[in-house]
Design a protein around this motif. Structure first.
Motif, PDB file in Angstrom:
ATOM      1  N   CYS A 156       0.836  -1.190   0.000  1.00 41.57           N
ATOM      2  CA  CYS A 156       0.000   0.000   0.000  1.00 41.57           C
ATOM      3  C   CYS A 156       0.876   1.248   0.000  1.00 41.57           C
ATOM      4  N   VAL A 157       0.443   2.268  -0.728  1.00 42.83           N
ATOM      5  CA  VAL A 157       1.150   3.542  -0.777  1.00 42.83           C
ATOM      6  C   VAL A 157       0.219   4.621  -0.231  1.00 42.83           C
ATOM      7  N   ASP A 158       0.731   5.852  -0.174  1.00 45.43           N
ATOM      8  CA  ASP A 158      -0.051   6.956   0.389  1.00 45.43           C
ATOM      9  C   ASP A 158      -1.377   7.138  -0.338  1.00 45.43           C
ATOM     10  N   ALA A 159      -1.367   6.967  -1.658  1.00 43.92           N
ATOM     11  CA  ALA A 159      -2.611   7.132  -2.415  1.00 43.92           C
ATOM     12  C   ALA A 159      -3.663   6.119  -1.979  1.00 43.92           C
ATOM     13  N   ASP A 160      -3.256   4.881  -1.660  1.00 42.05           N
ATOM     14  CA  ASP A 160      -4.204   3.879  -1.168  1.00 42.05           C
ATOM     15  C   ASP A 160      -4.798   4.309   0.168  1.00 42.05           C
ATOM     16  N   GLU A 161      -3.952   4.828   1.048  1.00 38.45           N
ATOM     17  CA  GLU A 161      -4.416   5.279   2.358  1.00 38.45           C
ATOM     18  C   GLU A 161      -5.451   6.393   2.197  1.00 38.45           C
ATOM     19  N   ARG A 162      -5.151   7.354   1.347  1.00 37.94           N
ATOM     20  CA  ARG A 162      -6.087   8.454   1.117  1.00 37.94           C
ATOM     21  C   ARG A 162      -7.381   7.960   0.481  1.00 37.94           C
ATOM     22  N   LEU A 163      -7.266   7.008  -0.436  1.00 39.37           N
ATOM     23  CA  LEU A 163      -8.450   6.468  -1.092  1.00 39.37           C
ATOM     24  C   LEU A 163      -9.359   5.747  -0.101  1.00 39.37           C
ATOM     25  N   SER A 164      -8.774   5.006   0.824  1.00 43.63           N
ATOM     26  CA  SER A 164      -9.585   4.257   1.786  1.00 43.63           C
ATOM     27  C   SER A 164     -10.437   5.176   2.637  1.00 43.63           C
ATOM     28  N   GLY A 165      -9.988   6.415   2.872  1.00 45.29           N
ATOM     29  CA  GLY A 165     -10.771   7.356   3.667  1.00 45.29           C
ATOM     30  C   GLY A 165     -11.793   8.124   2.859  1.00 45.29           C
ATOM     31  N   ARG A 178     -10.516  14.937  -2.691  1.00 45.05           N
ATOM     32  CA  ARG A 178      -9.691  13.825  -2.226  1.00 45.05           C
ATOM     33  C   ARG A 178      -9.364  12.878  -3.383  1.00 45.05           C
ATOM     34  N   ILE A 179     -10.353  12.588  -4.218  1.00 48.58           N
ATOM     35  CA  ILE A 179     -10.135  11.679  -5.352  1.00 48.58           C
ATOM     36  C   ILE A 179      -9.114  12.267  -6.321  1.00 48.58           C
ATOM     37  N   GLU A 180      -9.132  13.586  -6.518  1.00 47.24           N
ATOM     38  CA  GLU A 180      -8.160  14.219  -7.403  1.00 47.24           C
ATOM     39  C   GLU A 180      -6.737  14.021  -6.869  1.00 47.24           C
ATOM     40  N   VAL A 181      -6.566  14.185  -5.554  1.00 52.61           N
ATOM     41  CA  VAL A 181      -5.252  13.977  -4.946  1.00 52.61           C
ATOM     42  C   VAL A 181      -4.828  12.517  -5.089  1.00 52.61           C
ATOM     43  N   VAL A 182      -5.773  11.605  -4.874  1.00 51.24           N
ATOM     44  CA  VAL A 182      -5.486  10.172  -4.992  1.00 51.24           C
ATOM     45  C   VAL A 182      -5.075   9.820  -6.419  1.00 51.24           C
ATOM     46  N   ALA A 183      -5.853  10.296  -7.389  1.00 50.61           N
ATOM     47  CA  ALA A 183      -5.560   9.979  -8.791  1.00 50.61           C
ATOM     48  C   ALA A 183      -4.197  10.525  -9.202  1.00 50.61           C
ATOM     49  N   GLU A 184      -3.863  11.725  -8.746  1.00 52.31           N
ATOM     50  CA  GLU A 184      -2.552  12.289  -9.057  1.00 52.31           C
ATOM     51  C   GLU A 184      -1.455  11.481  -8.371  1.00 52.31           C
ATOM     52  N   GLY A 185      -1.761  10.977  -7.160  1.00 49.89           N
ATOM     53  CA  GLY A 185      -0.787  10.145  -6.462  1.00 49.89           C
ATOM     54  C   GLY A 185      -0.501   8.841  -7.178  1.00 49.89           C
ATOM     55  N   TYR A 186      -1.512   8.304  -7.858  1.00 56.55           N
ATOM     56  CA  TYR A 186      -1.308   7.080  -8.636  1.00 56.55           C
ATOM     57  C   TYR A 186      -0.672   7.363  -9.990  1.00 56.55           C
ATOM     58  N   PHE A 187      -1.184   8.380 -10.702  1.00 55.55           N
ATOM     59  CA  PHE A 187      -0.872   8.540 -12.120  1.00 55.55           C
ATOM     60  C   PHE A 187      -0.094   9.798 -12.460  1.00 55.55           C
ATOM     61  N   GLY A 188       0.201  10.651 -11.473  1.00 54.60           N
ATOM     62  CA  GLY A 188       0.961  11.856 -11.743  1.00 54.60           C
ATOM     63  C   GLY A 188       2.455  11.595 -11.768  1.00 54.60           C
ATOM     64  N   GLY A 190       5.930  10.925 -10.635  1.00 54.99           N
ATOM     65  CA  GLY A 190       6.368  10.284  -9.408  1.00 54.99           C
ATOM     66  C   GLY A 190       5.368   9.286  -8.853  1.00 54.99           C
ATOM     67  N   GLY A 191       4.217   9.139  -9.518  1.00 53.28           N
ATOM     68  CA  GLY A 191       3.206   8.189  -9.059  1.00 53.28           C
ATOM     69  C   GLY A 191       3.625   6.749  -9.336  1.00 53.28           C
ATOM     70  N   GLU A 192       2.962   5.835  -8.656  1.00 52.67           N
ATOM     71  CA  GLU A 192       3.330   4.427  -8.802  1.00 52.67           C
ATOM     72  C   GLU A 192       2.916   3.857 -10.154  1.00 52.67           C
ATOM     73  N   ILE A 193       1.885   4.397 -10.765  1.00 55.04           N
ATOM     74  CA  ILE A 193       1.316   3.888 -12.019  1.00 55.04           C
ATOM     75  C   ILE A 193       1.014   2.383 -11.872  1.00 55.04           C
ATOM     76  N   PRO A 194       0.087   2.020 -10.999  1.00 56.55           N
ATOM     77  CA  PRO A 194      -0.216   0.593 -10.803  1.00 56.55           C
ATOM     78  C   PRO A 194      -0.812  -0.057 -12.043  1.00 56.55           C
ATOM     79  N   VAL A 195      -1.472   0.710 -12.864  1.00 53.91           N
ATOM     80  CA  VAL A 195      -1.895   0.272 -14.196  1.00 53.91           C
ATOM     81  C   VAL A 195      -1.603   1.435 -15.140  1.00 53.91           C
ATOM     82  N   ILE A 196      -1.540   1.149 -16.438  1.00 54.34           N
ATOM     83  CA  ILE A 196      -1.227   2.183 -17.424  1.00 54.34           C
ATOM     84  C   ILE A 196      -2.501   2.566 -18.167  1.00 54.34           C
ATOM     85  N   PRO A 197      -3.072   3.739 -17.883  1.00 50.54           N
ATOM     86  CA  PRO A 197      -4.268   4.155 -18.626  1.00 50.54           C
ATOM     87  C   PRO A 197      -3.899   4.464 -20.071  1.00 50.54           C
ATOM     88  N   VAL A 198      -4.696   3.983 -21.007  1.00 47.24           N
ATOM     89  CA  VAL A 198      -4.398   4.230 -22.420  1.00 47.24           C
ATOM     90  C   VAL A 198      -5.504   5.048 -23.083  1.00 47.24           C
TER      91      VAL A 198
END
Length: 234
Positions: A156-165, A178-188, A190-198
């Motif tokens: 789990c990363v910070d974006a997951d923690e924020r998403l859970s709340g 909150r969702i905007e911050v989470v999405a940027e944390g995943y895909f911005g 330095g983000g983890e990019i857990p999946v690659i949006p196409v």
């Protein structure tokens, strides 16, 4: 989108985040995540010691059985060869029945001798059009989201923690922020990019010049927000 989908008669928009524009609490289209920047990608690869894909083992791209899915997979591989200097033949496309692909993605990665293919292509349509469910239900970390569809076995990363709340926020504006911050944390950057949006599938609309619809770029058809310009109407 331009080379594969549109010639096949499929309307679509390039994606920078996984949540479709217009979903509840979804960031506005194009405001979150990274756009297409092959030069920056090549720099990151080079900085990590993978210049021209050196050191990357032969990789299987798993997709489902359809002509369009095969065309997309082949095009991804060709783009990586051209933009990143990957050698021809580094990526092998494998097609399986859709149910086999879905089962494979739900199994946790195990030992290197029998782990899942390195890349898999999957399209998704949510049961409930809400940004939280797109993020949590598809790839949320297992510890916080045990029922997430993809079993990536990632920490789990910070974006997951924020998403859970976010699910407990009753105020719509606070939840979207909150969702905007989470999405940027995943895909911005330095983000983890857990999946690659196409891309996001879309629909084409022909609109008279005297009719203004909102929003114009994405989202549901909000008939209550349409306006007529009677000065232009014949």
């Amino acid at each position: 989108v331009e080379d594969v989908l549109l010639p096949a008669g499929q309307a679509a928009q390039p994606a920078t985040s996984i949540t479709p524009p217009g979903s509840a609490a979804s960031p506005a289209y194009g405001t979150v995540g990274l756009g297409y920047n092959p030069g920056a990608a090549a720099d990151v690869m080079s900085g990590g010691g993978f210049s021209n894909c050196a050191g990357i083992p032969p990789t299987t791209i798993l997709t489902y059985q359809s002509d369009l899915a095969l065309a997309l997979a082949d095009h991804y591989a060709a783009m990586w060869e051209e933009a990143l200097g990957c050698p021809e033949g580094l990526f092998t496309v494998e097609q399986r029945p859709l149910h086999e692909l879905l089962v494979a993605l739900q199994e946790p990665p195990v030992g290197l001798e029998d782990r899942r293919p390195g890349l898999a292509i999957l399209t998704w349509e949510a049961d409930y059009p809400d940004a939280y469910h797109w993020l949590a239900d598809i790839f949320g970390c297992r510890e916080l989201f045990p029922n997430a569809y993809l079993n990536q076995a990632r920490a789990c990363v910070d974006a997951d923690e924020r998403l859970s709340g976010a699910v407990r926020l009753a105020d719509d504006e606070a939840r979207q922020a909150r969702i905007e911050v989470v999405a940027e944390g995943y895909f911005g950057e330095g983000g983890e990019i857990p999946v690659i949006p196409v891309f996001h599938y879309a629909r084409a609309l022909a609109v008279q010049p005297w009719l203004a619809i909102a929003p114009l770029d994405a989202g549901p058809l909000r008939f209550d927000r349409w306006t007529l310009d009677t000065s232009q109407r014949p």
